[in-house]
Design a protein around this motif. Structure first.
Motif, PDB file in Angstrom:
ATOM      1  N   ALA A   8     -12.943  -6.804   1.982  1.00 18.12           N
ATOM      2  CA  ALA A   8     -13.076  -8.184   1.456  1.00 18.12           C
ATOM      3  C   ALA A   8     -12.613  -9.151   2.592  1.00 18.12           C
ATOM      4  CB  ALA A   8     -12.069  -8.532   0.295  1.00 18.12           C
ATOM      5  N   GLY A   9     -11.542  -8.872   3.394  1.00 17.85           N
ATOM      6  CA  GLY A   9     -11.135  -9.866   4.457  1.00 17.85           C
ATOM      7  C   GLY A   9     -12.095 -10.009   5.537  1.00 17.85           C
ATOM      8  N   LEU A  10     -12.872  -8.584   5.965  1.00 19.08           N
ATOM      9  CA  LEU A  10     -14.093  -8.984   6.980  1.00 19.08           C
ATOM     10  C   LEU A  10     -15.097  -9.447   6.404  1.00 19.08           C
ATOM     11  CD1 LEU A  10     -14.000  -5.286   8.722  1.00 19.08           C
ATOM     12  CD2 LEU A  10     -13.580  -7.443   9.615  1.00 19.08           C
ATOM     13  N   GLY A  11     -15.494  -9.487   5.133  1.00 16.96           N
ATOM     14  CA  GLY A  11     -16.508 -10.210   4.545  1.00 16.96           C
ATOM     15  C   GLY A  11     -16.052 -11.559   4.269  1.00 16.96           C
ATOM     16  N   ALA A  12     -14.964 -11.892   4.064  1.00 20.82           N
ATOM     17  CA  ALA A  12     -14.518 -13.328   3.813  1.00 20.82           C
ATOM     18  C   ALA A  12     -14.660 -14.243   5.210  1.00 20.82           C
ATOM     19  CB  ALA A  12     -13.263 -13.538   3.120  1.00 20.82           C
ATOM     20  N   ALA A  13     -14.286 -13.182   6.308  1.00 21.20           N
ATOM     21  CA  ALA A  13     -14.134 -13.961   7.644  1.00 21.20           C
ATOM     22  C   ALA A  13     -15.921 -14.282   8.065  1.00 21.20           C
ATOM     23  CB  ALA A  13     -13.736 -13.094   8.556  1.00 21.20           C
ATOM     24  N   ARG A  45      -1.865   6.451  -6.267  1.00 16.50           N
ATOM     25  CA  ARG A  45      -3.009   6.715  -4.779  1.00 16.50           C
ATOM     26  C   ARG A  45      -4.304   6.098  -4.961  1.00 16.50           C
ATOM     27  NH1 ARG A  45       0.087  10.167  -2.168  1.00 16.50           N
ATOM     28  NH2 ARG A  45       1.392  11.853  -3.163  1.00 16.50           N
ATOM     29  N   PHE A  46      -4.826   5.844  -6.078  1.00 14.60           N
ATOM     30  CA  PHE A  46      -6.206   5.276  -6.248  1.00 14.60           C
ATOM     31  C   PHE A  46      -6.237   3.850  -5.999  1.00 14.60           C
ATOM     32  CE2 PHE A  46      -9.078   2.518  -8.675  1.00 14.60           C
ATOM     33  CZ  PHE A  46     -10.355   3.137  -8.182  1.00 14.60           C
ATOM     34  N   TYR A  47      -4.875   3.187  -6.536  1.00 14.22           N
ATOM     35  CA  TYR A  47      -4.633   1.624  -6.243  1.00 14.22           C
ATOM     36  C   TYR A  47      -4.361   1.783  -4.766  1.00 14.22           C
ATOM     37  CZ  TYR A  47      -4.211   0.432 -11.097  1.00 14.22           C
ATOM     38  OH  TYR A  47      -4.613   0.150 -12.379  1.00 14.22           O
ATOM     39  N   ALA A  90      -6.140  -0.619   0.179  1.00 11.16           N
ATOM     40  CA  ALA A  90      -6.383  -0.596   1.852  1.00 11.16           C
ATOM     41  C   ALA A  90      -7.706  -0.974   2.048  1.00 11.16           C
ATOM     42  CB  ALA A  90      -5.955   0.810   2.188  1.00 11.16           C
ATOM     43  N   LEU A  91      -8.717  -0.236   1.302  1.00  4.86           N
ATOM     44  CA  LEU A  91     -10.064  -0.553   1.702  1.00  4.86           C
ATOM     45  C   LEU A  91     -10.523  -1.837   0.860  1.00  4.86           C
ATOM     46  CD1 LEU A  91     -11.764   2.991   0.449  1.00  4.86           C
ATOM     47  CD2 LEU A  91     -11.177   2.228   2.872  1.00  4.86           C
ATOM     48  N   THR A  98       0.872  -1.310  -0.094  1.00  4.04           N
ATOM     49  CA  THR A  98       0.075  -0.102   0.121  1.00  4.04           C
ATOM     50  C   THR A  98       0.890   1.348   0.071  1.00  4.04           C
ATOM     51  OG1 THR A  98      -1.894  -1.075   1.059  1.00  4.04           O
ATOM     52  CG2 THR A  98      -1.734   1.101   1.024  1.00  4.04           C
ATOM     53  N   LEU A  99       1.778   1.321   0.669  1.00  2.00           N
ATOM     54  CA  LEU A  99       2.914   2.337   0.911  1.00  2.00           C
ATOM     55  C   LEU A  99       3.651   2.503  -0.421  1.00  2.00           C
ATOM     56  CD1 LEU A  99       4.227   4.606   2.546  1.00  2.00           C
ATOM     57  CD2 LEU A  99       5.974   2.913   3.159  1.00  2.00           C
TER      58      LEU A  99
END
Length: 124
Positions: free
Chosen positions: A107-112, A94-96, A101-102, A85-86
């Motif tokens: 996606a991580g929370l959704g997958a969990a 910056r868009f990428y 990050a988002l 990300t950095l």
């Protein structure tokens, strides 16, 4: 015995992360870290299913050590996610960087959550 489960899980997770990252870099290029995003989301899914299985009594503490601590601990990587990300932000993409990050968090929370729901459907 417990440490051996973690070690063996890690011996599987670390190469899987590397191979996934390298495969997706070759396929889609290096502009966006698709490999790291993929392993992190898959790790969240596995941890979600594992958490649901443990809660339902369908998985043992040994399974939790092997899959959760060992495999997922080596498969997923917060440090590389942060670095990528950095790298994107400093490289003017910056868009990428924001998308990475988002997208990783959502996606991580959704997958969990999906993993826990799958486990509940299977074992509760």
């Amino acid at each position: 015995m417990n440490w051996l489960l973690v070690v063996v899980g890690g011996m599987i997770g670390a190469p899987l992360r590397h191979l996934t990252d390298q495969t997706l870099r070759k396929r889609y290029g290096t502009d966006f870290p698709w490999g790291i995003l993929t392993v992190n989301v898959v790790g969240c899914l596995i941890l979600g299913v594992l958490t649901g299985a443990v809660t339902a009594g369908a998985a043992s503490s040994h399974t939790q050590l092997f899959l959760g601590t060992g495999l997922c601990g080596a498969l997923t990587t917060y440090s590389t996610f942060s670095y990528e990300t950095l790298r994107l932000a400093e490289g003017g993409m910056r868009f990428y960087a924001v998308a990475n990050a988002l997208g990783s968090v959502v996606a991580g929370l959704g997958a969990a959550f999906v993993g826990v729901a799958v486990a509940e459907a299977l074992w509760l």
